[in-house]
Design a protein around this motif. Structure first.
Motif, PDB file in Angstrom:
ATOM      1  N   ILE A  25      48.470  51.484  39.124  1.00  0.00           N
ATOM      2  CA  ILE A  25      48.963  49.996  39.111  1.00  0.00           C
ATOM      3  C   ILE A  25      50.332  50.089  40.262  1.00  0.00           C
ATOM      4  CG2 ILE A  25      50.324  48.483  37.765  1.00  0.00           C
ATOM      5  CD1 ILE A  25      48.630  49.445  35.345  1.00  0.00           C
ATOM      6  N   ALA A  54      52.227  44.859  35.049  1.00  0.00           N
ATOM      7  CA  ALA A  54      51.688  45.515  33.814  1.00  0.00           C
ATOM      8  C   ALA A  54      52.327  45.267  32.535  1.00  0.00           C
ATOM      9  CB  ALA A  54      51.559  47.070  34.219  1.00  0.00           C
ATOM     10  N   HIS A  84      44.758  43.069  32.374  1.00  0.00           N
ATOM     11  CA  HIS A  84      44.083  44.394  32.202  1.00  0.00           C
ATOM     12  C   HIS A  84      43.079  44.476  33.082  1.00  0.00           C
ATOM     13  CE1 HIS A  84      45.890  46.029  28.718  1.00  0.00           C
ATOM     14  NE2 HIS A  84      45.048  45.352  27.811  1.00  0.00           N
ATOM     15  N   HIS A  87      44.333  45.698  36.435  1.00  0.00           N
ATOM     16  CA  HIS A  87      44.655  47.036  36.369  1.00  0.00           C
ATOM     17  C   HIS A  87      43.513  47.958  36.437  1.00  0.00           C
ATOM     18  CE1 HIS A  87      48.588  46.298  34.225  1.00  0.00           C
ATOM     19  NE2 HIS A  87      48.432  45.546  35.249  1.00  0.00           N
TER      20      HIS A  87
END
Length: 154
Positions: A25, A54, A84, A87
């Motif tokens: 990330i 994040a 999510h 990521h």
């Protein structure tokens, strides 16, 4: 806990992310993430900016003071679904890059093994080289399948 490293590790754990995932990330390799968390290296601003997306409480990581939401509660421990997904895509992209490198190295290894097997007269060595070549080929095939399957998930 004192220092950026332990607080960064605490935030990663709070978000239930692995070092590899948070590193992806943030745009760094797993070893760099480990170095940040151990305090061996300090993260750069662009990394910190990326991991904020994040759900990492950067204020806490940098100062040790938790940021509060508008309602006075602590930030959510779980990033939103869109985050999510983003990521997942970043980690998948990093996985694909690494697997492509692995496949290339396995191909090069197979070529070198073939050349070496042709140059040796020792049957035991030839058998061992053939075993390694077959294992390299199996690993390359498994890597290609993994790339294919994970590509379908994004």
């Amino acid at each position: 806990m004192t220092g950026i490293g332990p607080r960064l590790r605490e935030e990663r754990t709070r978000l239930k992310l692995s070092q590899s995932a948070l590193g992806a990330i943030g745009g760094v390799e797993t070893n760099a993430q480990g170095n940040y968390e151990s305090g061996a290296r300090s993260p750069k601003a662009d990394y910190l900016l990326r991991i904020t997306g994040a759900g990492v409480d950067i204020n806490y990581v940098l100062t040790g003071v938790r940021q509060r939401e508008n309602d006075g509660t602590l930030p959510s421990t779980v990033p939103h679904d869109a985050v999510h997904h983003e990521h997942f895509e970043k980690v998948t992209h990093q996985l694909h890059r690494n697997l492509h490198g692995l496949i290339d190295a396995l191909y090069q290894m197979a070529l070198l093994i073939e050349l070496r097997a042709n140059d040796t007269q020792d049957e035991t060595t030839k058998t061992e080289l053939e075993t390694v070549r077959a294992q390299a080929q199996e690993l390359a095939q498994a890597s290609v399948r993994l790339i294919f399957e994970t590509s379908r998930l994004t």
